[in-house]
Structure formats: C-alpha cells, structure tokens
Design an enzyme around this catalytic site. Structure first.
Site, PDB file in Angstrom:
ATOM      1  N   ALA A 157       7.006  -5.402 -15.115  1.00 54.77           N
ATOM      2  CA  ALA A 157       5.652  -5.169 -14.870  1.00 54.77           C
ATOM      3  C   ALA A 157       4.597  -5.830 -15.744  1.00 54.77           C
ATOM      4  O   ALA A 157       3.875  -6.746 -15.245  1.00 54.77           O
ATOM      5  CB  ALA A 157       5.632  -3.843 -14.570  1.00 54.77           C
TER       6      ALA A 157
ATOM      7  N   ARG B  80       4.766 -10.477  -5.588  1.00 57.74           N
ATOM      8  CA  ARG B  80       5.603  -9.196  -5.529  1.00 57.74           C
ATOM      9  C   ARG B  80       4.740  -7.968  -5.517  1.00 57.74           C
ATOM     10  O   ARG B  80       3.619  -7.800  -6.060  1.00 57.74           O
ATOM     11  CB  ARG B  80       6.481  -9.000  -6.764  1.00 57.74           C
ATOM     12  CG  ARG B  80       7.588  -9.992  -7.114  1.00 57.74           C
ATOM     13  CD  ARG B  80       8.596  -9.748  -8.101  1.00 57.74           C
ATOM     14  NE  ARG B  80       9.396  -8.715  -7.915  1.00 57.74           N
ATOM     15  CZ  ARG B  80      10.225  -8.227  -8.965  1.00 57.74           C
ATOM     16  NH1 ARG B  80      10.300  -8.524 -10.052  1.00 57.74           N
ATOM     17  NH2 ARG B  80      11.115  -7.233  -8.591  1.00 57.74           N
TER      18      ARG B  80
ATOM     19  N   ASP C  82       6.856   0.614 -13.089  1.00 49.47           N
ATOM     20  CA  ASP C  82       6.167  -0.340 -12.301  1.00 49.47           C
ATOM     21  C   ASP C  82       5.018  -0.034 -11.715  1.00 49.47           C
ATOM     22  O   ASP C  82       3.947  -0.800 -11.466  1.00 49.47           O
ATOM     23  CB  ASP C  82       7.039  -0.942 -11.255  1.00 49.47           C
ATOM     24  CG  ASP C  82       8.093  -1.882 -11.771  1.00 49.47           C
ATOM     25  OD1 ASP C  82       9.266  -1.178 -12.076  1.00 49.47           O
ATOM     26  OD2 ASP C  82       7.906  -2.918 -12.102  1.00 49.47           O
TER      27      ASP C  82
ATOM     28  N   LYS D 175      12.800   0.806 -11.275  1.00 53.06           N
ATOM     29  CA  LYS D 175      13.961  -0.025 -10.911  1.00 53.06           C
ATOM     30  C   LYS D 175      14.706   1.199 -10.021  1.00 53.06           C
ATOM     31  O   LYS D 175      15.003   2.131 -10.607  1.00 53.06           O
ATOM     32  CB  LYS D 175      14.744  -0.570 -11.933  1.00 53.06           C
ATOM     33  CG  LYS D 175      15.753  -1.447 -11.612  1.00 53.06           C
ATOM     34  CD  LYS D 175      15.540  -2.229 -10.409  1.00 53.06           C
ATOM     35  CE  LYS D 175      14.557  -3.291 -10.828  1.00 53.06           C
ATOM     36  NZ  LYS D 175      14.206  -4.235  -9.518  1.00 53.06           N
TER      37      LYS D 175
END
Ligand code: MRU
Length: 358
Positions: free
Chosen positions: A56, A96, A246, A257
C-alpha cells in the site's frame, strides 16, 4: 532503535533519481534483482497494475512520482496542461482499487498543485510533495517500529515466535516496513526467537519477498504454507500475529492481503494477540466499515497456473486478493500517531485528531 534500524537497512525498492522513477522489479525477486526506470505517468500506472511495485504505501509513493512525470510531459506539451494532467491522475487512480494510500497520495499531489508557493514552479511543487510523501513514510515506519516493539515488550519478557502474512517490509513501503518494521525492531530488541512467514498464495509475497528480506538481515525466519498457520499457533509458541493493512475504515475494520481474516479468527481462538501496523495514510475515515471497501479481484490464472504452466483443472477460479478483518478481532492498530488498542469508531476518530509522534 531508530539508529539501529537505519544501520541495519539493506533493501530499498523505490528511487527518484535523474528525473526518473526507478523501481526494483518485485515480480522477479528473489531470483533476480532488476531495476526498471519510468519516465511517464502511464508507465508508472502500468508498473502498479502489473505489481512491479506493490504494498500500500509503496503504491502511493510511486503514484506521487507518477504525477510528477505526467506533469513534466504535459507542461512540455503546452496548452491546458492542468486539464491534460487529469488523464494521468485517472490512469494512476485506476491502477489498483483497494489500497487507499494510492488515492491519499493523489489527493495530496492535487492539493499541492493548488498551493504553489512564490518562487517555485508547479513542477517543483509537485516534485517536493512526492519526495515529502516518500520521506514521511520512512519516518512513519521508524516511529511505528518503536511503538509496536514497545507493545510486544509490554506483554512479554522473553523471546517468542511471531507470525506475519504477505510482505510489509522495505519492499512494500518507503523503507523499513510497517509490520515488518515492528518485527525488525522487536528482533533487534531481543524479543524474537523466530518469525513464521506465511507463503501468501497466490502471489507468494511471503515466500519470495518477506523471507528474502528477513533472511538478508539474519532474522531467523521459517516459511510456512498459509494453511499451516492455525497449527503453528497451537504448537509453535506464537505470541503475536503482526500484519499490515491496505485500508482501515472509520470503525477500525482492516482490509489486508487475502488470508488475513482467517489468521485473526484463528488468533482469537488460540489466545494469540493480533497487531495491525499501518501509517495514517492507510486510514480511510470516509468509509464507515469494511463492507464499503472495494476488494480487488485478480485474474484466475494466478491460481490456475504455476510458473506459466497450467496446474489446475479446467475450472473457473475466484481470486479476491484482499479480505476484511473486523475490528473486534484486532488487539492493536499501530500508527505513527499512536497505538489504538481494541479499536472502535470513537478511538479511531480520536487517533485521527492527533499529530504524528515524530
Ligand atoms: O497485493 P499486494 O502485494 O500489494 O498486497 C500487499 C498487502 O496486502 C500488504 O500487507 C499491505 O499493503 C501492507 S504493506 C506495508
């Protein structure tokens, strides 16, 4: 501890040099150490999408430099360059979806463009802001390493085993790492006997990156299959699971994750403490809860193939690459503004009112 961490620093993955962004290609590690250079915003967006750079904070830092590269080209092209630069902001934002650091960094760049100081050009303002985002992430990591280490020390006197997931180290940040920074500091303080690194299927951030970073520094690390984590919590004397994030929402829910959520459930069952380490740039107070976080789905080939060869049966694969851990499974969120134990909405709001501790 700050000096010890600086002295032990071995890995850097992002460099801004000679007007270009240089990234250590994380797709090839640990087999090959290849640096790639980028001189356009679109190139940086593609590097983020293809995971040349990942993690991140590292994504946010790279995107900030991407804006500088975009602005340089747009200004050189003349005309309404500010309007044209919006295309670069969009390309970078679309790279992303889950890590909020990306959007946080782009917002900071946009704001700085609106506050160009006397005597500086817009390009100089953007470059200074990107460098400041990069440097302040390194500083935040040094502060969090100290805070997280003190938390471990408060709960245990003798060296113990820790478990971590994905890669949260120097590769994933501006330097030192978030969760891995805490683990490094705890090791230097004599609090760590062994680190268990989940391999982190399917992209193998644990096997390829975390194991490499820790082994490089002489930290005792054992690689384990993700599915071994509960067994290890029961049998290997693990006292803490320590992970990054994140996106953290206003109520303290944490996206990280894929596989993090099941670690938290298992940690609760086994009486193992669960620590999340993330800079405040990872906290998204605009989202009420983890249900609102966009979860990235990547191509099924990441599961169906291995090393470019098909290994799975001819089926559809579902590949969400993040999950959400509810706040009530988390013992502590460590940020550069301080530590929140047993997070909830009120404590998160209080934290965000504080200044950075460094
Ligand atoms: O898909 P990735 O490798 O970008 O995912 C990274 C993670 O989930 C990390 O745990 C998170 O970004 C924290 S990194 C300091």
């Amino acid at each position: 501890m700050r000096e010890q961490l600086l002295a032990a620093e071995k890995v850097k993955a992002i460099a801004w040099r000679d007007g270009a962004l240089h990234l250590l290609d994380q797709r090839l590690l640990p087999a090959e150490e290849v640096w790639l250079s980028y001189d356009s915003a679109e190139g940086v967006a593609q590097a983020i999408r293809q995971m040349v750079v990942r993690g991140a904070p590292a994504i946010g830092i790279s995107a900030a430099y991407g804006v500088v590269l975009g602005a340089r080209a747009r200004i050189a092209a003349g005309g309404d360059w500010r309007a044209a630069l919006e295309e670069d902001f969009k390309a970078l934002a679309d790279s992303r979806p889950t890590a909020v650091n990306l959007f946080w960094a782009l917002n900071r760049m946009r704001e700085r463009l609106g506050r160009v100081r006397d005597g500086e050009t817009p390009l100089q303002a953007l470059e200074a802001e990107a460098i400041s985002i990069h440097e302040s992430d390194r500083e935040a990591n040094l502060t969090m390493a100290q805070l997280g280490m003190e938390l471990i020390r408060k709960h245990q006197g003798s060296p113990q085993a820790l478990l971590t997931h994905c890669n949260t180290g120097a590769l994933a940040t501006g330097g030192f790492g978030t969760a891995l920074g805490v683990i490094r500091a705890a090791y230097l303080d004599g609090l760590v006997e062994r680190v268990y690194a989940d391999e982190t299927r399917p992209w193998l951030q644990g096997a390829r990156l975390t194991a490499w970073e820790l082994a490089n520094e002489g930290v005792p690390v054992s690689l384990n299959a993700d599915a071994a984590a509960a067994h290890l919590m029961k049998t290997a004397g693990i006292t803490w699971v320590i992970v990054g994030a994140d996106r953290i929402t206003a109520n303290g829910d944490v996206a990280n994750k894929i596989g993090t959520y099941q670690l938290a459930v298992n940690a609760m069952h086994h009486g193992v403490r669960f620590m999340v380490v993330a800079p405040s740039s990872t906290i998204d107070m605009a989202l009420e809860s983890g249900d609102d976080i966009p979860i990235e789905e990547r191509d099924g080939s990441e599961l169906l193939d291995l090393g470019g060869r098909r290994v799975a049966a001819e089926v559809h694969a579902v590949n969400p690459v993040f999950d959400v851990t509810p706040a009530d499974l988390i013992d502590a969120i460590v940020t550069e503004k301080g530590v929140v134990e047993r997070p909830d909405a009120a404590k998160m709001a209080q934290l965000m009112c504080r200044k950075r501790l460094h």
